[in-house]
Scaffold this motif. Structure first.
Motif, PDB file in Angstrom:
ATOM      1  N   ARG A  99       0.832  -1.213   0.000  1.00 44.35           N
ATOM      2  CA  ARG A  99       0.000   0.000   0.000  1.00 44.35           C
ATOM      3  C   ARG A  99       0.865   1.261   0.000  1.00 44.35           C
ATOM      4  O   ARG A  99       0.551   2.234  -0.673  1.00 44.35           O
ATOM      5  CB  ARG A  99      -0.941   0.009   1.209  1.00 44.35           C
ATOM      6  CG  ARG A  99      -1.997  -1.077   1.218  1.00 44.35           C
ATOM      7  CD  ARG A  99      -2.932  -1.001   0.025  1.00 44.35           C
ATOM      8  NE  ARG A  99      -3.655   0.242   0.000  1.00 44.35           N
ATOM      9  CZ  ARG A  99      -4.962   0.364   0.043  1.00 44.35           C
ATOM     10  NH1 ARG A  99      -5.709  -0.700   0.115  1.00 44.35           N
ATOM     11  NH2 ARG A  99      -5.526   1.542  -0.013  1.00 44.35           N
ATOM     12  N   VAL A 100       1.982   1.243   0.746  1.00 46.56           N
ATOM     13  CA  VAL A 100       2.905   2.381   0.755  1.00 46.56           C
ATOM     14  C   VAL A 100       3.480   2.594  -0.643  1.00 46.56           C
ATOM     15  O   VAL A 100       3.542   3.726  -1.151  1.00 46.56           O
ATOM     16  CB  VAL A 100       4.036   2.177   1.792  1.00 46.56           C
ATOM     17  CG1 VAL A 100       5.159   3.179   1.604  1.00 46.56           C
ATOM     18  CG2 VAL A 100       3.478   2.270   3.204  1.00 46.56           C
ATOM     19  N   GLY A 101       3.906   1.511  -1.289  1.00 46.05           N
ATOM     20  CA  GLY A 101       4.458   1.604  -2.635  1.00 46.05           C
ATOM     21  C   GLY A 101       3.433   2.071  -3.648  1.00 46.05           C
ATOM     22  O   GLY A 101       3.740   2.908  -4.523  1.00 46.05           O
ATOM     23  N   ALA A 102       2.210   1.570  -3.561  1.00 44.50           N
ATOM     24  CA  ALA A 102       1.154   1.986  -4.480  1.00 44.50           C
ATOM     25  C   ALA A 102       0.821   3.456  -4.296  1.00 44.50           C
ATOM     26  O   ALA A 102       0.622   4.191  -5.275  1.00 44.50           O
ATOM     27  CB  ALA A 102      -0.096   1.122  -4.271  1.00 44.50           C
ATOM     28  N   LEU A 105       3.714   5.523  -5.779  1.00 45.85           N
ATOM     29  CA  LEU A 105       3.690   5.532  -7.248  1.00 45.85           C
ATOM     30  C   LEU A 105       2.381   6.090  -7.811  1.00 45.85           C
ATOM     31  O   LEU A 105       2.223   6.194  -9.025  1.00 45.85           O
ATOM     32  CB  LEU A 105       3.910   4.108  -7.779  1.00 45.85           C
ATOM     33  CG  LEU A 105       5.287   3.509  -7.541  1.00 45.85           C
ATOM     34  CD1 LEU A 105       5.318   2.048  -7.994  1.00 45.85           C
ATOM     35  CD2 LEU A 105       6.352   4.309  -8.262  1.00 45.85           C
ATOM     36  N   ARG A 106       1.447   6.414  -6.919  1.00 41.23           N
ATOM     37  CA  ARG A 106       0.131   6.936  -7.300  1.00 41.23           C
ATOM     38  C   ARG A 106      -0.603   5.973  -8.244  1.00 41.23           C
ATOM     39  O   ARG A 106      -1.169   6.389  -9.255  1.00 41.23           O
ATOM     40  CB  ARG A 106       0.257   8.324  -7.911  1.00 41.23           C
ATOM     41  CG  ARG A 106       0.736   9.351  -6.919  1.00 41.23           C
ATOM     42  CD  ARG A 106       0.640  10.741  -7.489  1.00 41.23           C
ATOM     43  NE  ARG A 106       0.992  11.689  -6.456  1.00 41.23           N
ATOM     44  CZ  ARG A 106       2.032  12.494  -6.536  1.00 41.23           C
ATOM     45  NH1 ARG A 106       2.813  12.481  -7.589  1.00 41.23           N
ATOM     46  NH2 ARG A 106       2.290  13.336  -5.555  1.00 41.23           N
ATOM     47  N   THR A 107      -0.539   4.710  -7.906  1.00 46.55           N
ATOM     48  CA  THR A 107      -1.287   3.701  -8.658  1.00 46.55           C
ATOM     49  C   THR A 107      -2.362   3.138  -7.746  1.00 46.55           C
ATOM     50  O   THR A 107      -2.158   3.026  -6.529  1.00 46.55           O
ATOM     51  CB  THR A 107      -0.373   2.540  -9.121  1.00 46.55           C
ATOM     52  OG1 THR A 107       0.218   1.927  -7.978  1.00 46.55           O
ATOM     53  CG2 THR A 107       0.710   3.030 -10.058  1.00 46.55           C
ATOM     54  N   PRO A 108      -3.504   2.801  -8.302  1.00 43.52           N
ATOM     55  CA  PRO A 108      -4.553   2.239  -7.435  1.00 43.52           C
ATOM     56  C   PRO A 108      -4.142   0.854  -6.933  1.00 43.52           C
ATOM     57  O   PRO A 108      -3.543   0.067  -7.659  1.00 43.52           O
ATOM     58  CB  PRO A 108      -5.773   2.154  -8.352  1.00 43.52           C
ATOM     59  CG  PRO A 108      -5.223   2.161  -9.739  1.00 43.52           C
ATOM     60  CD  PRO A 108      -3.921   2.913  -9.683  1.00 43.52           C
ATOM     61  N   ALA A 109      -4.444   0.604  -5.683  1.00 40.89           N
ATOM     62  CA  ALA A 109      -4.138  -0.707  -5.100  1.00 40.89           C
ATOM     63  C   ALA A 109      -5.070  -1.744  -5.713  1.00 40.89           C
ATOM     64  O   ALA A 109      -6.271  -1.550  -5.769  1.00 40.89           O
ATOM     65  CB  ALA A 109      -4.310  -0.659  -3.592  1.00 40.89           C
ATOM     66  N   GLU A 110      -4.484  -2.828  -6.197  1.00 43.55           N
ATOM     67  CA  GLU A 110      -5.273  -3.882  -6.836  1.00 43.55           C
ATOM     68  C   GLU A 110      -5.709  -4.922  -5.811  1.00 43.55           C
ATOM     69  O   GLU A 110      -5.008  -5.192  -4.854  1.00 43.55           O
ATOM     70  CB  GLU A 110      -4.444  -4.574  -7.922  1.00 43.55           C
ATOM     71  CG  GLU A 110      -4.079  -3.675  -9.072  1.00 43.55           C
ATOM     72  CD  GLU A 110      -3.324  -4.423 -10.149  1.00 43.55           C
ATOM     73  OE1 GLU A 110      -3.457  -5.656 -10.236  1.00 43.55           O
ATOM     74  OE2 GLU A 110      -2.595  -3.758 -10.891  1.00 43.55           O
ATOM     75  N   THR A 123       2.470 -13.910 -12.590  1.00 44.74           N
ATOM     76  CA  THR A 123       1.409 -13.017 -13.065  1.00 44.74           C
ATOM     77  C   THR A 123       1.141 -11.886 -12.080  1.00 44.74           C
ATOM     78  O   THR A 123       1.017 -10.725 -12.470  1.00 44.74           O
ATOM     79  CB  THR A 123       0.103 -13.819 -13.288  1.00 44.74           C
ATOM     80  OG1 THR A 123       0.385 -14.917 -14.137  1.00 44.74           O
ATOM     81  CG2 THR A 123      -0.974 -12.956 -13.897  1.00 44.74           C
ATOM     82  N   THR A 124       1.065 -12.214 -10.823  1.00 46.18           N
ATOM     83  CA  THR A 124       0.770 -11.214  -9.809  1.00 46.18           C
ATOM     84  C   THR A 124       1.923 -10.232  -9.646  1.00 46.18           C
ATOM     85  O   THR A 124       1.703  -9.026  -9.508  1.00 46.18           O
ATOM     86  CB  THR A 124       0.446 -11.890  -8.461  1.00 46.18           C
ATOM     87  OG1 THR A 124      -0.597 -12.826  -8.665  1.00 46.18           O
ATOM     88  CG2 THR A 124       0.013 -10.880  -7.429  1.00 46.18           C
ATOM     89  N   MET A 125       3.149 -10.720  -9.678  1.00 52.10           N
ATOM     90  CA  MET A 125       4.304  -9.839  -9.494  1.00 52.10           C
ATOM     91  C   MET A 125       4.470  -8.851 -10.651  1.00 52.10           C
ATOM     92  O   MET A 125       5.041  -7.789 -10.480  1.00 52.10           O
ATOM     93  CB  MET A 125       5.593 -10.639  -9.308  1.00 52.10           C
ATOM     94  CG  MET A 125       5.782 -11.129  -7.900  1.00 52.10           C
ATOM     95  SD  MET A 125       5.869  -9.753  -6.750  1.00 52.10           S
ATOM     96  CE  MET A 125       4.964 -10.391  -5.389  1.00 52.10           C
ATOM     97  N   GLU A 126       3.952  -9.202 -11.828  1.00 46.80           N
ATOM     98  CA  GLU A 126       3.993  -8.249 -12.928  1.00 46.80           C
ATOM     99  C   GLU A 126       3.187  -6.997 -12.588  1.00 46.80           C
ATOM    100  O   GLU A 126       3.544  -5.892 -12.985  1.00 46.80           O
ATOM    101  CB  GLU A 126       3.447  -8.873 -14.208  1.00 46.80           C
ATOM    102  CG  GLU A 126       4.355  -9.904 -14.826  1.00 46.80           C
ATOM    103  CD  GLU A 126       3.721 -10.591 -16.025  1.00 46.80           C
ATOM    104  OE1 GLU A 126       2.572 -10.243 -16.394  1.00 46.80           O
ATOM    105  OE2 GLU A 126       4.367 -11.492 -16.576  1.00 46.80           O
ATOM    106  N   HIS A 127       2.110  -7.181 -11.842  1.00 43.31           N
ATOM    107  CA  HIS A 127       1.224  -6.057 -11.519  1.00 43.31           C
ATOM    108  C   HIS A 127       1.579  -5.391 -10.193  1.00 43.31           C
ATOM    109  O   HIS A 127       1.617  -4.172 -10.106  1.00 43.31           O
ATOM    110  CB  HIS A 127      -0.236  -6.527 -11.480  1.00 43.31           C
ATOM    111  CG  HIS A 127      -0.688  -7.102 -12.776  1.00 43.31           C
ATOM    112  ND1 HIS A 127      -0.896  -6.337 -13.889  1.00 43.31           N
ATOM    113  CD2 HIS A 127      -0.950  -8.387 -13.135  1.00 43.31           C
ATOM    114  CE1 HIS A 127      -1.277  -7.115 -14.886  1.00 43.31           C
ATOM    115  NE2 HIS A 127      -1.316  -8.370 -14.452  1.00 43.31           N
ATOM    116  N   ILE A 128       1.783  -6.201  -9.177  1.00 42.29           N
ATOM    117  CA  ILE A 128       1.998  -5.609  -7.851  1.00 42.29           C
ATOM    118  C   ILE A 128       3.472  -5.535  -7.456  1.00 42.29           C
ATOM    119  O   ILE A 128       3.808  -4.944  -6.438  1.00 42.29           O
ATOM    120  CB  ILE A 128       1.210  -6.356  -6.751  1.00 42.29           C
ATOM    121  CG1 ILE A 128       1.800  -7.747  -6.517  1.00 42.29           C
ATOM    122  CG2 ILE A 128      -0.261  -6.386  -7.055  1.00 42.29           C
ATOM    123  CD1 ILE A 128       1.313  -8.392  -5.248  1.00 42.29           C
TER     124      ILE A 128
END
Length: 171
Positions: A99-102, A105-110, A123-128
């Protein structure tokens, strides 16, 4: 007070040096600085241990030991502090890092769910992955800095209090 408490919970250096499984490390274990318990060694050990606690790898204790040896800070304390992130605290701790990283980076938390498979991991590490790793770095640096300053100040305060008590008794 902090020194006595820490000395009570630390393992005996001679027992570790005599351990047959650790003989290959004898050259590095002979350095007296990694066994000393003073303000610099304790504060540095807190910084190393707390930083490594946020490294998302299964070899945290080894990394903490290497960091303690390289920085010549208290080895047992550094290794013990990585257990801040243990199997019970890891999920909320690493979710907080994500959550801190998101946020940084101003990206929505998935939203994601855990499945124990290599495909899920890739697959998950590509996004988060980027926000998670950035959050781990930020949280590790902040906790290392806070740990270093807090122990250093606590040690100073304890030493000053002990000095004042001694001075009071002399009068």
């Amino acid at each position: 007070m902090p020194k006595r408490l820490l000395q009570r919970i630390m393992p005996d250096p001679e027992q570790l040096k005599a351990n047959k499984n650790l003989r290959f490390l004898n050259r590095w274990l002979q350095d007296g600085n990694i066994w000393r318990l003073n303000r610099r060694a304790a504060a540095g050990a807190f910084a190393v241990g707390l930083f490594i606690a946020f490294v998302p790898l299964p070899s945290q204790m080894i990394l903490a030991a290497i960091g303690a040896i390289l920085l010549r800070v208290n080895l047992p304390l550094s290794v013990a502090l990585v257990w801040v992130s243990n199997p019970l605290t890891m999920p909320p701790l690493f979710y907080f890092c994500y959550r801190v990283g998101a946020t940084t980076l101003r990206t929505p938390a998935e939203q994601f769910s855990f499945h124990l498979s290599w495909e899920w991991f890739v697959t998950t590490m590509e996004h988060i992955g980027p926000p998670f790793l950035l959050g781990c770095l930020i949280c590790g640096l902040i906790s290392a800095l806070v740990g270093y300053v807090a122990i250093s100040q606590l040690w100073k305060f304890s030493t000053l209090r002990k000095y004042q008590k001694r001075r009071k008794l002399r009068r």
